[in-house]
Design a protein around this motif. Structure first.
Motif, PDB file in Angstrom:
ATOM      1  N   THR A  52      -4.425  -2.553  -6.465  1.00  0.00           N
ATOM      2  CA  THR A  52      -4.195  -1.131  -6.211  1.00  0.00           C
ATOM      3  C   THR A  52      -4.989  -1.791  -4.632  1.00  0.00           C
ATOM      4  OG1 THR A  52      -6.710  -0.710  -6.370  1.00  0.00           O
ATOM      5  CG2 THR A  52      -4.798  -0.558  -7.823  1.00  0.00           C
TER       6      THR A  52
ATOM      7  N   ARG B 236      -2.307  -6.558 -11.945  1.00  0.00           N
ATOM      8  CA  ARG B 236      -1.981  -5.780 -11.525  1.00  0.00           C
ATOM      9  C   ARG B 236      -3.652  -4.713  -9.994  1.00  0.00           C
ATOM     10  NH1 ARG B 236      -2.156   1.329 -13.603  1.00  0.00           N
ATOM     11  NH2 ARG B 236      -1.624   2.457 -11.443  1.00  0.00           N
TER      12      ARG B 236
ATOM     13  N   ARG C 214       0.996  -0.881  -0.198  1.00  0.00           N
ATOM     14  CA  ARG C 214      -0.046   0.231   0.336  1.00  0.00           C
ATOM     15  C   ARG C 214       0.700   1.250  -0.207  1.00  0.00           C
ATOM     16  NH1 ARG C 214      -3.417  -3.281   3.109  1.00  0.00           N
ATOM     17  NH2 ARG C 214      -2.430  -2.764   5.463  1.00  0.00           N
TER      18      ARG C 214
ATOM     19  N   THR D 212       3.909   1.083  -9.233  1.00  0.00           N
ATOM     20  CA  THR D 212       2.559   0.009  -9.956  1.00  0.00           C
ATOM     21  C   THR D 212       2.701  -0.954  -9.128  1.00  0.00           C
ATOM     22  OG1 THR D 212       2.845   1.859 -11.806  1.00  0.00           O
ATOM     23  CG2 THR D 212       1.986  -1.133 -12.056  1.00  0.00           C
TER      24      THR D 212
ATOM     25  N   HIS E 239       2.382   1.438  -3.430  1.00  0.00           N
ATOM     26  CA  HIS E 239       0.724   2.711  -3.978  1.00  0.00           C
ATOM     27  C   HIS E 239       0.654   3.781  -3.814  1.00  0.00           C
ATOM     28  CE1 HIS E 239      -3.110   3.710  -5.225  1.00  0.00           C
ATOM     29  NE2 HIS E 239      -3.322   2.638  -6.511  1.00  0.00           N
TER      30      HIS E 239
END
Length: 233
Positions: free
Chosen positions: A133, A131, A106, A114, A109
């Protein structure tokens, strides 16, 4: 001097430098079917032993090790990889007592990195990286591991983490036995900078490397950088 008499080595080389067999012997002969079976049986036993030791750790000890590893990795990335913003970094979703680095995922990010996660799309094929997030809706993948959904962007990592069941100071990794990570490193061009992440107690004298085993570029444990074989890309 026996192996236990040797002074403890914390660093194989400087992070900017590119670059023991158990009981002083040699690894089994590659290509010898009987030796290969012996290695496979030995690795299976070592995986069982090391995983049991890891799972036997207290929750507090496991959290402390993960926190220390996250600090070590953050410093290593800054020192060796420079600015990570905009680069593709593959992490892992922790299973079976592996160090939990999701808070670092986290943080990276939020810093503009990325982040991707590996998963099995096809059996006995290289891993695919999707990917991730903090808002990603995770789904269940192979071995019931949470992974990003099929619609997530597929990426090629520049830096990738490899969770370790065991490791040695030649840079070899003892994984779960499926061969996926070695298969993936062999297939990716350019090859990502591969960092093994494991516990200090998981160090072994040798994994008895075979022709399919690919050495990692660096190995980190909670006590610091243990192996560096080449400069980061």
């Amino acid at each position: 001097m026996t192996q236990n008499d040797e002074p403890k080595r914390r660093f194989a080389s400087s992070p900017c430098m590119a670059s023991g067999v158990a009981d002083g012997g040699t690894a089994p002969v590659v290509g010898d079917d009987e030796s290969a079976r012996d290695v496979a049986d030995w690795r299976k036993d070592e995986r069982t032993r090391l995983r049991a030791e890891r799972l036997a750790m207290s929750v507090e000890s496991r959290k402390a090790a993960a926190h220390a590893l996250a600090d070590q990795l953050h410093s290593f990335l800054e020192r060796s990889c420079g600015a990570m913003r905009g680069r593709v970094f593959s992490a892992y979703w922790p299973i079976k007592g592996e160090p939990d680095l999701r808070p670092l995922m986290r943080d990276l990010h939020d810093a503009g990195v990325t982040v991707a996660l590996p998963l099995v799309e096809v059996k006995q094929a290289p891993l695919v990286f999707r990917r991730w997030t903090p808002d990603t809706r995770m789904v269940r993948g192979d071995w019931n591991i949470p992974v990003p959904p099929p619609e997530a962007e597929v990426l090629t990592p520049e830096v990738t983490l490899a969770p370790l069941v065991g490791w040695d100071r030649d840079g070899y990794r003892l994984g779960y036995g499926g061969g996926y990570f070695d298969r993936t490193l062999a297939a990716l061009t350019p090859r990502p900078f591969a960092i093994g992440i494991g516990l200090q107690a998981a160090e072994i004298a040798t994994i008895h490397p075979q022709t399919h085993d690919i050495r990692l570029d660096a190995i980190l444990a909670e006590e610091g950088v243990q192996v560096v074989r080449r400069a980061a890309i």
